[in-house]
Every structure is written in structure tokens, then in C-alpha cells.
Design a protein around this motif. Structure first.
Motif, mmCIF file in Angstrom:
data_model
loop_
_atom_site.group_PDB
_atom_site.id
_atom_site.type_symbol
_atom_site.label_atom_id
_atom_site.label_comp_id
_atom_site.label_asym_id
_atom_site.label_seq_id
_atom_site.Cartn_x
_atom_site.Cartn_y
_atom_site.Cartn_z
ATOM 1 N N MET A 161 -37.293 -63.637 38.413
ATOM 2 C CA MET A 161 -38.505 -64.394 38.107
ATOM 3 C C MET A 161 -38.728 -65.529 39.109
ATOM 4 O O MET A 161 -39.618 -66.363 38.933
ATOM 5 C CB MET A 161 -38.433 -64.970 36.686
ATOM 6 N N ASN A 197 -35.175 -69.858 28.910
ATOM 7 C CA ASN A 197 -35.845 -70.917 29.673
ATOM 8 C C ASN A 197 -35.643 -72.305 29.103
ATOM 9 O O ASN A 197 -35.456 -73.270 29.844
ATOM 10 C CB ASN A 197 -37.345 -70.619 29.793
ATOM 11 N N THR A 204 -41.998 -63.059 26.322
ATOM 12 C CA THR A 204 -41.857 -63.028 27.770
ATOM 13 C C THR A 204 -40.750 -62.052 28.162
ATOM 14 O O THR A 204 -39.802 -61.830 27.405
ATOM 15 C CB THR A 204 -41.521 -64.411 28.333
ATOM 16 N N ASN A 205 -40.860 -61.502 29.352
ATOM 17 C CA ASN A 205 -39.863 -60.552 29.813
ATOM 18 C C ASN A 205 -38.479 -61.191 29.909
ATOM 19 O O ASN A 205 -37.479 -60.595 29.498
ATOM 20 C CB ASN A 205 -40.273 -59.984 31.172
ATOM 21 N N SER A 206 -38.412 -62.424 30.435
ATOM 22 C CA SER A 206 -37.120 -63.107 30.565
ATOM 23 C C SER A 206 -36.449 -63.286 29.212
ATOM 24 O O SER A 206 -35.270 -62.977 29.039
ATOM 25 C CB SER A 206 -37.302 -64.468 31.240
ATOM 26 N N SER A 221 -32.302 -64.815 35.268
ATOM 27 C CA SER A 221 -33.730 -64.880 35.547
ATOM 28 C C SER A 221 -34.044 -64.895 37.043
ATOM 29 O O SER A 221 -35.132 -65.310 37.450
ATOM 30 C CB SER A 221 -34.334 -66.129 34.898
ATOM 31 N N GLN A 266 -42.042 -67.119 37.852
ATOM 32 C CA GLN A 266 -42.912 -66.056 37.391
ATOM 33 C C GLN A 266 -42.524 -65.684 35.962
ATOM 34 O O GLN A 266 -41.441 -66.020 35.495
ATOM 35 C CB GLN A 266 -42.777 -64.808 38.262
ATOM 36 N N SER A 267 -43.416 -65.007 35.294
ATOM 37 C CA SER A 267 -43.105 -64.495 33.967
ATOM 38 C C SER A 267 -43.934 -63.248 33.732
ATOM 39 O O SER A 267 -44.817 -62.898 34.517
ATOM 40 C CB SER A 267 -43.404 -65.537 32.893
ATOM 41 N N TYR A 300 -48.367 -70.433 31.410
ATOM 42 C CA TYR A 300 -48.949 -69.547 32.404
ATOM 43 C C TYR A 300 -50.128 -70.216 33.100
ATOM 44 O O TYR A 300 -50.929 -70.906 32.475
ATOM 45 C CB TYR A 300 -49.417 -68.245 31.764
ATOM 46 N N GLN A 328 -44.605 -60.042 30.274
ATOM 47 C CA GLN A 328 -44.448 -59.723 28.859
ATOM 48 C C GLN A 328 -43.582 -58.478 28.683
ATOM 49 O O GLN A 328 -43.482 -57.642 29.585
ATOM 50 C CB GLN A 328 -45.818 -59.486 28.219
ATOM 51 N N SER A 346 -42.924 -72.772 30.187
ATOM 52 C CA SER A 346 -43.403 -71.399 30.370
ATOM 53 C C SER A 346 -44.916 -71.303 30.198
ATOM 54 O O SER A 346 -45.427 -70.373 29.588
ATOM 55 C CB SER A 346 -42.693 -70.444 29.403
#
Length: 295
Positions: free
Chosen positions: A289, A71, A222-224, A286, A142-143, A126, A145, A124
């Protein structure tokens, strides 16, 4: 066909995690480095909304943290790059403004905004009820974990579950990951599981390095970032289990700054309608997301 505004390739962004694949020392807090960045992104963009009032006339100053690939991170020449960075580079010109970045540690983002040292946060962040009480948001991604382990995975961790009991878990300070670690600590304690040890770091790069060097058993990020980074380490790092805690992230402005919030929203709508929004996210793996464009 790719947008002419994306002439500069970011395919070399894989170099952003070379320090990880080489098991670099965790003593360094330097962000990973890519070789190129989209510095010219947005220079040919025409404004679609009237320029809102900002702290510096003609400039959109963006608070961001650059230790968070894919990101936001630095190239080898210390130039800002990443999915969020590129989105910010276009949003400014769409409002008739030049985008500039103000590097800020994650934990200091909102205080820095409140001190009027930047116009907007794109890092990032939230969108949570407690944050909405003190800042206003424009959602743009979106994001979620994810749990990252080494290929050996000595603790046999399987994801965000009770396999974390007894593990040493790393996470970035003042992030949502910290909240989830606290929840798991409580769950392990109440269930009679082994005690969890924790290690806080200032950026995700350091945390991933600590997994590889065995200083922690797992790192929650984060997942990304987790998928991107693990995918560049030739299997040295692996994401285990399913993503959890899916949530929107947004551009944060000072409370009741409706003019800037509205301008950002309209500029984002234009970016999404043009197809460039999805193109930017795809270049950084990404695309999953992305938010859906307004109809």
C-alpha cells in the motif's frame, strides 16, 4: 537493518485480532488489542522543516480512529499503534512538533477538523473530489476494498460481484465501503437479483466479529484491514475475490492551510527517503500500500 527508532517490536500486533479468532461477542465495540506499541518512535528525530503554526504550540494534534487494524488501533494498555499511527508519530518530530492523537469517530473526522479540534486527519481518509472541496490533502498511502466471509461462506460469495445479491452485508458507516454496497444493491435490483440486506457498524472490528458469529454474510472493509485481520484468524475469516477501488489516502488539513500542508509534504518526503516509511508499512503487512517516493 532496522532503524534504531523502531526498537520496540510490533510482532505482537497479531494479538490485535484475538477477539476475532475466539469468536468474541459482537456486543462489544472495543478495538482489538496488541501487546506493544512504538511509543518512542520519533523521539530522536531531528526536524527537517520549520515548525508550522498549529492549534497548540509545539504539538501536532492528529484526529484518528482507533478501530482499524493494521492502520490504527489500541494495544492492551490502550496505547495507540498501527501503520498510520507510527507514520504520524514521525511526521510530527520531522516538523519540530510532538505528535498527539485526538480519537474521533470516522463520521465526525472532517467536522472535528473544521472545528479546529485537531490540526490534521490521519485515519484512512480517501482522497475524493468531494472531500477536496472542503479539505486539502497530502497523500501518504494507498488503500482499496475487499470482501471478507467466514470459512463456511454459506452464501457462496465470490467477491465484489453478483454473488452478493441476497446476502446480508456489513460495512462501517460513512466509509467508501458503504458507497460500493449501494452500487451493488442497485445492480442486483436492476438485474432482478435477490435483495441485499445491510448492517452498519461503527468500526471494522465489530463488523469482522459479526461475520464470524453469522450475524452478517460478509463484511466489506479496506484491503489492508481485511487481509491483516483474516490472516490472524486461523482460516476462520477469508478474503474472497480481488481487491477493488484502489485509491490514495491522505493527511487532511483545513482548506487553504498551505503552511501545514507544505510542511507535511516535506516531512513525508524525508520519511520516505530515509527508508523508514517502507519499514513501518512492512511491519504491519502493508508494504503493497506504499506510495512511490518522489524523484
Amino acid at each position: 537493518m532496522k532503524s534504531p527508532l523502531l526498537r520496540t517490536s510490533v510482532a505482537a500486533a497479531a494479538a490485535a485480532v484475538l477477539a476475532l479468532s475466539a469468536c468474541g461477542s459482537s456486543e462489544s465495540s472495543d478495538s482489538p488489542a496488541a501487546e506493544t506499541a512504538n511509543e518512542d518512535l520519533g523521539k530522536d528525530v531531528k526536524a527537517v522543516v520549520d515548525a508550522p503554526k498549529t492549534m497548540t504550540d509545539g504539538t501536532l494534534t492528529v484526529c484518528a480512529s482507533f478501530g482499524n487494524p493494521p492502520n490504527a488501533y489500541y494495544t492492551s494498555d490502550h496505547v495507540e499503534t498501527g501503520a498510520e499511527t507510527d507514520i504520524a508519530r514521525v511526521l510530527g518530530p520531522l516538523m519540530g512538533l510532538e505528535t498527539q492523537f485526538h480519537e474521533t469517530k470516522f463520521a465526525s473526522l472532517i467536522p472535528t477538523l473544521q472545528a479546529t479540534q485537531c490540526d490534521v486527519i490521519m485515519a484512512s481518509l480517501y482522497i475524493k473530489p468531494e472531500r477536496e472541496e472542503i479539505v486539502d490533502f497530502v497523500p501518504y498511502m494507498q488503500s482499496g476494498q475487499a470482501v471478507v466471509v467466514s470459512k463456511d461462506n454459506p452464501k457462496k460469495i465470490t467477491g465484489y460481484d453478483d454473488s452478493l445479491c441476497g446476502a446480508k452485508i456489513g460495512f462501517q458507516v460513512s466509509t467508501t465501503a458503504e458507497e460500493y454496497v449501494k452500487k451493488q444493491i442497485k445492480k442486483c435490483s436492476e438485474g432482478g437479483g435477490e435483495e441485499i440486506a445491510t448492517v452498519k457498524v461503527e468500526d471494522g472490528t465489530m463488523g469482522m466479529q459479526q461475520v464470524q458469529t453469522g450475524q452478517v454474510d460478509t463484511f466489506i472493509d479496506t484491503n489492508s484491514a481485511s487481509v491483516y485481520t483474516a490472516g490472524k484468524t486461523n482460516g476462520e475469516l477469508q478474503v474472497v475475490g480481488k481487491p477493488f477501488g484502489l485509491i490514495e489516502i491522505g493527511a487532511a488539513v483545513q482548506k487553504d492551510n498551505a503552511q501545514l500542508q507544505d510542511a507535511l509534504s516535506k516531512a513525508l518526503d524525508e520519511l520516505m527517503a530515509s527508508g523508514q516509511y517502507e519499514e513501518i508499512l512492512s511491519q504491519y503487512d502493508s508494504a503493497d500500500m506504499a506510495l512511490e517516493a518522489k524523484k
